[in-house]
Motif scaffolding. Sequence first.
Motif, PDB file in Angstrom:
ATOM      1  N   GLU A   1      30.891  -2.549  35.589  1.00  0.00           N
ATOM      2  CA  GLU A   1      30.216  -3.605  36.341  1.00  0.00           C
ATOM      3  C   GLU A   1      28.793  -3.178  36.671  1.00  0.00           C
ATOM      4  N   THR A   2      27.836  -3.940  36.204  1.00  0.00           N
ATOM      5  CA  THR A   2      26.427  -3.696  36.518  1.00  0.00           C
ATOM      6  C   THR A   2      25.969  -4.731  37.534  1.00  0.00           C
ATOM      7  N   SER A   3      25.087  -4.336  38.435  1.00  0.00           N
ATOM      8  CA  SER A   3      24.620  -5.242  39.480  1.00  0.00           C
ATOM      9  C   SER A   3      23.133  -5.047  39.724  1.00  0.00           C
ATOM     10  N   LYS A   4      22.492  -6.158  40.077  1.00  0.00           N
ATOM     11  CA  LYS A   4      21.059  -6.127  40.358  1.00  0.00           C
ATOM     12  C   LYS A   4      20.758  -7.104  41.481  1.00  0.00           C
ATOM     13  N   PHE A   5      19.970  -6.657  42.444  1.00  0.00           N
ATOM     14  CA  PHE A   5      19.577  -7.490  43.579  1.00  0.00           C
ATOM     15  C   PHE A   5      18.064  -7.436  43.708  1.00  0.00           C
ATOM     16  N   ASP A   6      17.409  -8.613  43.670  1.00  0.00           N
ATOM     17  CA  ASP A   6      15.960  -8.729  43.833  1.00  0.00           C
ATOM     18  C   ASP A   6      15.674  -9.610  45.039  1.00  0.00           C
TER      19      ASP A   6
ATOM     20  N   THR B   1       4.717 -10.809  50.716  1.00  0.00           N
ATOM     21  CA  THR B   1       4.728 -10.272  49.355  1.00  0.00           C
ATOM     22  C   THR B   1       5.396  -8.904  49.305  1.00  0.00           C
ATOM     23  N   GLN B   2       6.467  -8.768  50.091  1.00  0.00           N
ATOM     24  CA  GLN B   2       7.227  -7.520  50.125  1.00  0.00           C
ATOM     25  C   GLN B   2       8.509  -7.707  49.334  1.00  0.00           C
ATOM     26  N   LYS B   3       8.738  -6.801  48.362  1.00  0.00           N
ATOM     27  CA  LYS B   3       9.925  -6.885  47.530  1.00  0.00           C
ATOM     28  C   LYS B   3      10.846  -5.696  47.788  1.00  0.00           C
ATOM     29  N   PHE B   4      12.124  -5.935  47.598  1.00  0.00           N
ATOM     30  CA  PHE B   4      13.116  -4.874  47.801  1.00  0.00           C
ATOM     31  C   PHE B   4      14.356  -5.229  47.003  1.00  0.00           C
ATOM     32  N   GLY B   5      15.298  -4.303  46.900  1.00  0.00           N
ATOM     33  CA  GLY B   5      16.531  -4.568  46.181  1.00  0.00           C
ATOM     34  C   GLY B   5      17.091  -3.308  45.562  1.00  0.00           C
ATOM     35  N   TYR B   6      17.996  -3.489  44.598  1.00  0.00           N
ATOM     36  CA  TYR B   6      18.616  -2.352  43.934  1.00  0.00           C
ATOM     37  C   TYR B   6      19.045  -2.764  42.535  1.00  0.00           C
ATOM     38  N   ASN B   7      19.283  -1.750  41.703  1.00  0.00           N
ATOM     39  CA  ASN B   7      19.738  -1.963  40.335  1.00  0.00           C
ATOM     40  C   ASN B   7      20.719  -0.850  40.001  1.00  0.00           C
TER      41      ASN B   7
ATOM     42  N   TRP C   1      23.109 -11.540  55.268  1.00  0.00           N
ATOM     43  CA  TRP C   1      22.720 -11.322  56.664  1.00  0.00           C
ATOM     44  C   TRP C   1      22.466  -9.855  56.955  1.00  0.00           C
ATOM     45  N   GLN C   2      23.098  -8.958  56.215  1.00  0.00           N
ATOM     46  CA  GLN C   2      22.844  -7.533  56.414  1.00  0.00           C
ATOM     47  C   GLN C   2      21.502  -7.110  55.839  1.00  0.00           C
ATOM     48  N   LEU C   3      20.984  -7.864  54.879  1.00  0.00           N
ATOM     49  CA  LEU C   3      19.700  -7.539  54.262  1.00  0.00           C
ATOM     50  C   LEU C   3      18.524  -8.310  54.864  1.00  0.00           C
ATOM     51  N   ASN C   4      18.773  -9.502  55.373  1.00  0.00           N
ATOM     52  CA  ASN C   4      17.699 -10.375  55.849  1.00  0.00           C
ATOM     53  C   ASN C   4      17.017  -9.778  57.082  1.00  0.00           C
ATOM     54  N   PRO C   5      15.712  -9.544  57.044  1.00  0.00           N
ATOM     55  CA  PRO C   5      15.009  -8.936  58.182  1.00  0.00           C
ATOM     56  C   PRO C   5      14.800  -9.885  59.358  1.00  0.00           C
ATOM     57  N   PHE C   6      15.311 -11.087  59.280  1.00  0.00           N
ATOM     58  CA  PHE C   6      15.195 -12.059  60.369  1.00  0.00           C
ATOM     59  C   PHE C   6      15.808 -11.496  61.656  1.00  0.00           C
ATOM     60  N   ILE C   7      15.115 -11.684  62.792  1.00  0.00           N
ATOM     61  CA  ILE C   7      15.590 -11.226  64.098  1.00  0.00           C
ATOM     62  C   ILE C   7      16.174 -12.417  64.856  1.00  0.00           C
ATOM     63  N   ASP C   8      17.444 -12.309  65.205  1.00  0.00           N
ATOM     64  CA  ASP C   8      18.137 -13.342  65.970  1.00  0.00           C
ATOM     65  C   ASP C   8      17.936 -13.053  67.456  1.00  0.00           C
ATOM     66  N   ILE C   9      17.293 -13.997  68.181  1.00  0.00           N
ATOM     67  CA  ILE C   9      16.973 -13.769  69.593  1.00  0.00           C
ATOM     68  C   ILE C   9      17.784 -14.673  70.513  1.00  0.00           C
ATOM     69  N   ASN C  10      18.895 -15.232  70.019  1.00  0.00           N
ATOM     70  CA  ASN C  10      19.690 -16.116  70.858  1.00  0.00           C
ATOM     71  C   ASN C  10      20.209 -15.413  72.108  1.00  0.00           C
ATOM     72  N   ASP C  11      20.501 -14.132  71.985  1.00  0.00           N
ATOM     73  CA  ASP C  11      20.845 -13.327  73.155  1.00  0.00           C
ATOM     74  C   ASP C  11      19.655 -12.419  73.444  1.00  0.00           C
ATOM     75  N   PRO C  12      18.918 -12.622  74.564  1.00  0.00           N
ATOM     76  CA  PRO C  12      17.681 -11.873  74.797  1.00  0.00           C
ATOM     77  C   PRO C  12      17.904 -10.388  75.005  1.00  0.00           C
ATOM     78  N   LEU C  13      19.151  -9.998  75.291  1.00  0.00           N
ATOM     79  CA  LEU C  13      19.461  -8.603  75.546  1.00  0.00           C
ATOM     80  C   LEU C  13      20.034  -7.909  74.325  1.00  0.00           C
ATOM     81  N   ASN C  14      20.571  -8.668  73.397  1.00  0.00           N
ATOM     82  CA  ASN C  14      21.203  -8.102  72.204  1.00  0.00           C
ATOM     83  C   ASN C  14      20.667  -8.817  70.966  1.00  0.00           C
ATOM     84  N   LEU C  15      19.573  -8.306  70.429  1.00  0.00           N
ATOM     85  CA  LEU C  15      18.965  -8.885  69.246  1.00  0.00           C
ATOM     86  C   LEU C  15      19.677  -8.388  67.993  1.00  0.00           C
TER      87      LEU C  15
END
Length: 845
Positions: free
Chosen positions: A517-522, A529-535, A577-591
């Motif tokens: 099994e080969t896998s690639k994530f882009d 303009t920031q890129k990341f991933g794995y191959n 969701w583990q890769l997305n750099p988005f910050i969830d601020i719905n709980d102001p004490l636990n981002l």
Amino acid sequence: MKNFLLISLFLILVCQLNAQTPETKTAQAIRIYGKVTDAETKKPAPSASVQLVKYKTATQVPAPMAGMLSRSNGDFDFDNIVFTDSLTLIISAIGYNDFKQDVVRKGNLSELDLGNIKIAPQAKVLQDVTITASKPALQMDIDKKVFNVDKSLTSTGGTAIDVMKNIPSVTVDVDGNVQLRNASPQIFVDGRPTILTLDQIPADNIEKVELVTNPSAKFDAASTGGIINVVLKKNRRSGLNGIASVSAGSPKILAGNLNLNLRQGKFNFFVSGNHNESGGRAKGTTFRQNKSNGVINDYFNQYSVNERLRNFNSLRFGVDYFLDNRNTFSVTQNLVKGDFSNNENQEQIYYDSLQRLDRTGIRSSDGENSFYRSSTQVVFTHKYAKAGKQLTADANFNTGNGDNFTFINNTFFNPDGTSYSSPNQVRNSGNNNNNQVTVQVDFVNPIGENAKLEAGVRSYSQKSTSLFNAFALSQGGIETKLPLSNNYKFQENVNALYATYSNKIKTFAYQAGLRIETSKFDGELVDKTQKFGYNYPAKLKNIWDALFPSVFLTKTIGKDEDIQINYTRRIRRPNFWQLNPFIDINDPLNLRQGNPGLKPEFRNSFEFNYSKNYKGGNFLGAIYYRNSVNDITQYSDTITTEQYQQLNNAAVDPNAILNTFINSQSENTLGADLTLQQKIAKNFDIVPNINLQYRKVNADVNNADVSNEGFNWEAKLTANYKISAVKSWLFNNLGFQLTGEYESPEVIPQGKRKEQYSVDFAMRKDFLKDKKGTLTFSINDVFNTRRFGVIYDTENFYQDSYRRWNVRSFRVTFSYKFGSSKLSLFKRNDRQERNDDDNEGNAAQ
């Protein structure tokens, strides 16, 4: 009946081959025909097996001459029959005595009419009675467990989440995330990946759930935590069949479900529709100590109340086309639409180091989001003449999109009630799109009596985009875009091929397999303009990253008693969701924030299984060991001054915790999973399960050791009882189900998860003729104790918190089964029917 059909098709083949022999060309052939009728009702007897055989006088062994199934009007006929003095007519049909008659030729005619042949019903024939084989709630095999959802009373009218709560070895956290033996499994629907979450699948549409704790090379390598396969209902009984149900309850529970199935001739149509809405008012608390070098600086308490409402609508339909008895073509379409609303209010209390009141805050958050999901599956199945040999090809297309909106307002006050600072107001909005395509071909070929070769190829592709904008609002109405906004997209591709070989030598069985099994994530942050991933594998020298072997060794040591040792290597790839750099601020004490730099983890799994079936029950015990390299685990720390300045005016606390994910060096788990299914009395059975684990995590973050280890356990008990009181209509066949669950504290890298426990109860009564009506009453979380808690203990902070999503609920569900085998969608005349019969016979050749 299936055997009759196979025999008939075989006889048609023999007949046609005989018609081509030289004997047929030289000898005189005739046509023999007649009609099969019921001896009592005088009505035609359709689908009776009619055979012409020739007995060899020396051995009295019958030689087939011709065969067919009688048509809907009872007619049958055989052409080009070479007549002999030893010809015999044999007729067989379900519910009738077998009929046998010597065929005597009259004169030198070219046709022989046998007339109306009356077949007698068997001495005792049950009419208008449906006989249903009752499956146990849990079927335990040495390599998997199968949970029959119809036996789960507490999940009736709910969702797949409610089903999972009742399955041994499976736990569900406060957010609806499922774990199998404290590991995240891969969720399949009908054996294929899905973008549906479990709370988007109605429980009433599920036939069974399959648990595979240590999948072989045949399965997707991205299943380090095992596989949970949700199998949806698909009825193929003749005629029109269906079940309708309606549910109502508290808080704000309303649901309706309709399943219809129509089978006629070569077509099987099915459709189901579901509406499910529920609400709830969930509470949460947080108690926090902020520290510097181990010394407490201040305290913070938070009390929250979240009022939520969820609304799902789904439609599933499809068709099976039986080209002939060996080829089937199926198309299934699934549509789901959902709308959520969350209105949360938080009370915030700040204390100084001496626990004197410093300030208070009130935070309100109003959020709405909606989504749409579409899933299309196309499947072709070909069964060869060789028993067990089969080719399956399928394609799955999943698409989805969603929108979300949140408005947050945070106001702070001095101890005397005056304003502490200007209110913080934030407006969030976003949308996302997701597309998945999976193409797979599987081939199974039995070799000899016990050996079997399985092979296949698979290609998976996923494209996703996510746009999120966050704005801070000033009192003048000016909006300032916050740095936590992001424009994110990624593409993931996984290609695989596998082969497994299994065989059995006396009481010893083995299976060996290899998956490549080969896998690639882009991934890309578009605005930055920031890129990341794995191959994987990145280079040929890293080919081991693409190889996933499996070995299973099974030994029968007694009657219904087996032991098995197995080993597999798997991969766990970080999700969106583990890769997305988005910050969830719905709980102001636990981002919460993803980590674009995450790498996949690789896991080696070993299991020793013991299975024993005995009168009154069965037992399955497993001892397992898992070693994970680059284990994906959660990591938490207070936000830095720089991060807080970037989030200024975002209504977050300056000492908020930022929860993210890291790759630890390794994680090792040793465990035992024991399940018993025991019949205590005629109408009383229990299914206890206990899972014991010792876990050690080795992790280092910025040269800081955050390793941890400890013991945890979880137990689940399901009890079923049915009253037998023939003289009482109300209490006879009244069923009860009680499910209790306990999870002990569990270590995490920087603390522990707190214990959880809950009890569910349900009762069901079948009534009306043939038990077509069912009334179910259920209580989920009887004592209102199901909640998720965690304790963090580091040099910078100590925090004890709990939160909830679902609350105690009451539900009443009425369901009604209906059906008719006589309904005809297509009107066909005798000539059309005869042509269909001939075509089926030709296709069988």
